[in-house]
Design a protein around this motif. Structure first.
Motif, PDB file in Angstrom:
ATOM      1  N   VAL A   1      16.504  20.574  31.217  1.00  0.00           N
ATOM      2  CA  VAL A   1      15.546  19.627  31.806  1.00  0.00           C
ATOM      3  C   VAL A   1      14.816  18.847  30.710  1.00  0.00           C
ATOM      4  O   VAL A   1      14.625  17.629  30.795  1.00  0.00           O
ATOM      5  N   THR A   2      14.436  19.550  29.641  1.00  0.00           N
ATOM      6  CA  THR A   2      13.723  18.894  28.534  1.00  0.00           C
ATOM      7  C   THR A   2      14.584  17.817  27.881  1.00  0.00           C
ATOM      8  O   THR A   2      14.134  16.693  27.645  1.00  0.00           O
ATOM      9  N   PHE A   3      15.840  18.154  27.584  1.00  0.00           N
ATOM     10  CA  PHE A   3      16.726  17.178  26.961  1.00  0.00           C
ATOM     11  C   PHE A   3      17.059  16.016  27.899  1.00  0.00           C
ATOM     12  O   PHE A   3      17.228  14.876  27.455  1.00  0.00           O
ATOM     13  N   ALA A   4      17.161  16.297  29.203  1.00  0.00           N
ATOM     14  CA  ALA A   4      17.420  15.230  30.171  1.00  0.00           C
ATOM     15  C   ALA A   4      16.257  14.234  30.205  1.00  0.00           C
ATOM     16  O   ALA A   4      16.453  13.020  30.195  1.00  0.00           O
ATOM     17  N   LEU A   5      15.033  14.778  30.235  1.00  0.00           N
ATOM     18  CA  LEU A   5      13.853  13.903  30.225  1.00  0.00           C
ATOM     19  C   LEU A   5      13.757  13.126  28.918  1.00  0.00           C
ATOM     20  O   LEU A   5      13.437  11.926  28.903  1.00  0.00           O
ATOM     21  N   LEU A   6      14.066  13.801  27.815  1.00  0.00           N
ATOM     22  CA  LEU A   6      14.017  13.137  26.515  1.00  0.00           C
ATOM     23  C   LEU A   6      15.025  11.991  26.436  1.00  0.00           C
ATOM     24  O   LEU A   6      14.725  10.914  25.920  1.00  0.00           O
ATOM     25  N   SER A   7      16.222  12.219  26.969  1.00  0.00           N
ATOM     26  CA  SER A   7      17.239  11.157  26.945  1.00  0.00           C
ATOM     27  C   SER A   7      16.828   9.970  27.808  1.00  0.00           C
ATOM     28  O   SER A   7      17.064   8.818  27.449  1.00  0.00           O
ATOM     29  N   LEU A   8      16.185  10.233  28.942  1.00  0.00           N
ATOM     30  CA  LEU A   8      15.698   9.136  29.791  1.00  0.00           C
ATOM     31  C   LEU A   8      14.649   8.299  29.067  1.00  0.00           C
ATOM     32  O   LEU A   8      14.672   7.064  29.113  1.00  0.00           O
ATOM     33  N   PHE A   9      13.729   8.988  28.383  1.00  0.00           N
ATOM     34  CA  PHE A   9      12.701   8.273  27.637  1.00  0.00           C
ATOM     35  C   PHE A   9      13.306   7.460  26.491  1.00  0.00           C
ATOM     36  O   PHE A   9      12.873   6.338  26.216  1.00  0.00           O
ATOM     37  N   MET A  10      14.329   7.996  25.831  1.00  0.00           N
ATOM     38  CA  MET A  10      14.976   7.281  24.728  1.00  0.00           C
ATOM     39  C   MET A  10      15.708   6.027  25.222  1.00  0.00           C
ATOM     40  O   MET A  10      15.667   4.983  24.579  1.00  0.00           O
ATOM     41  N   VAL A  11      16.366   6.131  26.380  1.00  0.00           N
ATOM     42  CA  VAL A  11      17.049   4.969  26.956  1.00  0.00           C
ATOM     43  C   VAL A  11      16.037   3.881  27.304  1.00  0.00           C
ATOM     44  O   VAL A  11      16.233   2.699  27.009  1.00  0.00           O
ATOM     45  N   ALA A  12      14.937   4.290  27.929  1.00  0.00           N
ATOM     46  CA  ALA A  12      13.896   3.321  28.292  1.00  0.00           C
ATOM     47  C   ALA A  12      13.299   2.668  27.049  1.00  0.00           C
ATOM     48  O   ALA A  12      13.082   1.452  27.003  1.00  0.00           O
TER      49      ALA A  12
ATOM     50  N   ILE B   1      12.663  -1.914  23.187  1.00  0.00           N
ATOM     51  CA  ILE B   1      12.784  -2.418  21.814  1.00  0.00           C
ATOM     52  C   ILE B   1      13.767  -3.585  21.759  1.00  0.00           C
ATOM     53  O   ILE B   1      13.512  -4.603  21.108  1.00  0.00           O
ATOM     54  N   SER B   2      14.903  -3.449  22.441  1.00  0.00           N
ATOM     55  CA  SER B   2      15.901  -4.519  22.458  1.00  0.00           C
ATOM     56  C   SER B   2      15.334  -5.791  23.087  1.00  0.00           C
ATOM     57  O   SER B   2      15.533  -6.898  22.567  1.00  0.00           O
ATOM     58  N   TYR B   3      14.629  -5.634  24.207  1.00  0.00           N
ATOM     59  CA  TYR B   3      14.034  -6.782  24.897  1.00  0.00           C
ATOM     60  C   TYR B   3      12.978  -7.450  24.023  1.00  0.00           C
ATOM     61  O   TYR B   3      12.929  -8.678  23.902  1.00  0.00           O
ATOM     62  N   THR B   4      12.140  -6.642  23.367  1.00  0.00           N
ATOM     63  CA  THR B   4      11.093  -7.172  22.502  1.00  0.00           C
ATOM     64  C   THR B   4      11.695  -7.920  21.310  1.00  0.00           C
ATOM     65  O   THR B   4      11.229  -8.999  20.931  1.00  0.00           O
TER      66      THR B   4
END
Length: 199
Positions: free
Chosen positions: A24-35, A40-43
């Motif tokens: 669960v921790t790694f899943a949440l971390l990956s979601l935050f990294m994608v967001a 960053i790309s948009y900015t």
């Protein structure tokens, strides 16, 4: 003799984590990294667009101010040759020094024999006004003044019947390998001329 009542309690160890908690921790971390990567790309994209527009505007203003001042001061009716060069029209007129001036966008050969540009080129024919002689010369801004841009399109067009005959519409497109294209339009009035001549 001492007596003890009640059942003994086992001490629980919570120091470790279960496999489910780790997943669960790694899943949440990956979601935050994608967001975060999307933000960053948009900015970064917005920054480069804004930087390109600001730089393009700066170079366009430098070139257009030079051209507008010269065309407005023409003492005769400017002659426009459309498609005089692959990416440029040319405009020809006589300035206040009685020198015939031709403006266009052309490639330039540098000291090492390489072609660069195209850049704005202002050609002055030889002229004499009173006791002053003017030699034939070409005026160009240094390549560094273009901040990485080149002039890929320079057009002089009839702006339409709603404008006086001595007004020309100038379209200029600058191109940068880093920022892309920047296009600007200007309406220029040759104050002392009666009309623009198109060929």
């Amino acid at each position: 003799m001492k007596f003890f009542y009640g059942r003994g309690r086992r001490k629980q160890n919570h120091a470790g984590t279960t496999m489910v908690e780790m997943i669960v921790t790694f899943a949440l971390l990956s979601l935050f990294m994608v967001a975060a990567s999307r933000v960053i790309s948009y900015t970064t994209s917005i920054y480069y667009q804004a930087k390109g527009s600001a730089t393009g505007l700066e170079v366009s203003a430098m070139l257009s101010n030079k051209l507008i001042g010269m065309i407005e001061g023409a003492v005769n009716s400017p002659e426009i040759v459309q498609n005089a060069y692959p990416d440029s029209d040319s405009i020809r007129f006589t300035d206040a020094t009685e020198s015939v001036v031709t403006i266009s966008s052309q490639y330039v050969t540098d000291a090492k024999g390489r072609q660069t540009g195209p850049y704005l080129t202002i050609h002055y024919d030889p002229a004499q006004k009173g006791a002053v002689n003017y030699e034939e010369t070409d005026f160009r801004y240094d390549a560094k003044a273009y901040l990485g841009y080149v002039v890929t399109n320079l057009r002089f067009r009839d702006p339409g019947s709603e404008y006086p005959d001595n007004v020309v519409k100038m379209e200029m497109t600058l191109h940068s390998e880093k920022y892309g294209d920047y296009t600007s339009f200007y309406y220029i009035k040759a104050v002392k001329a009666t009309q623009m001549q198109y060929h």
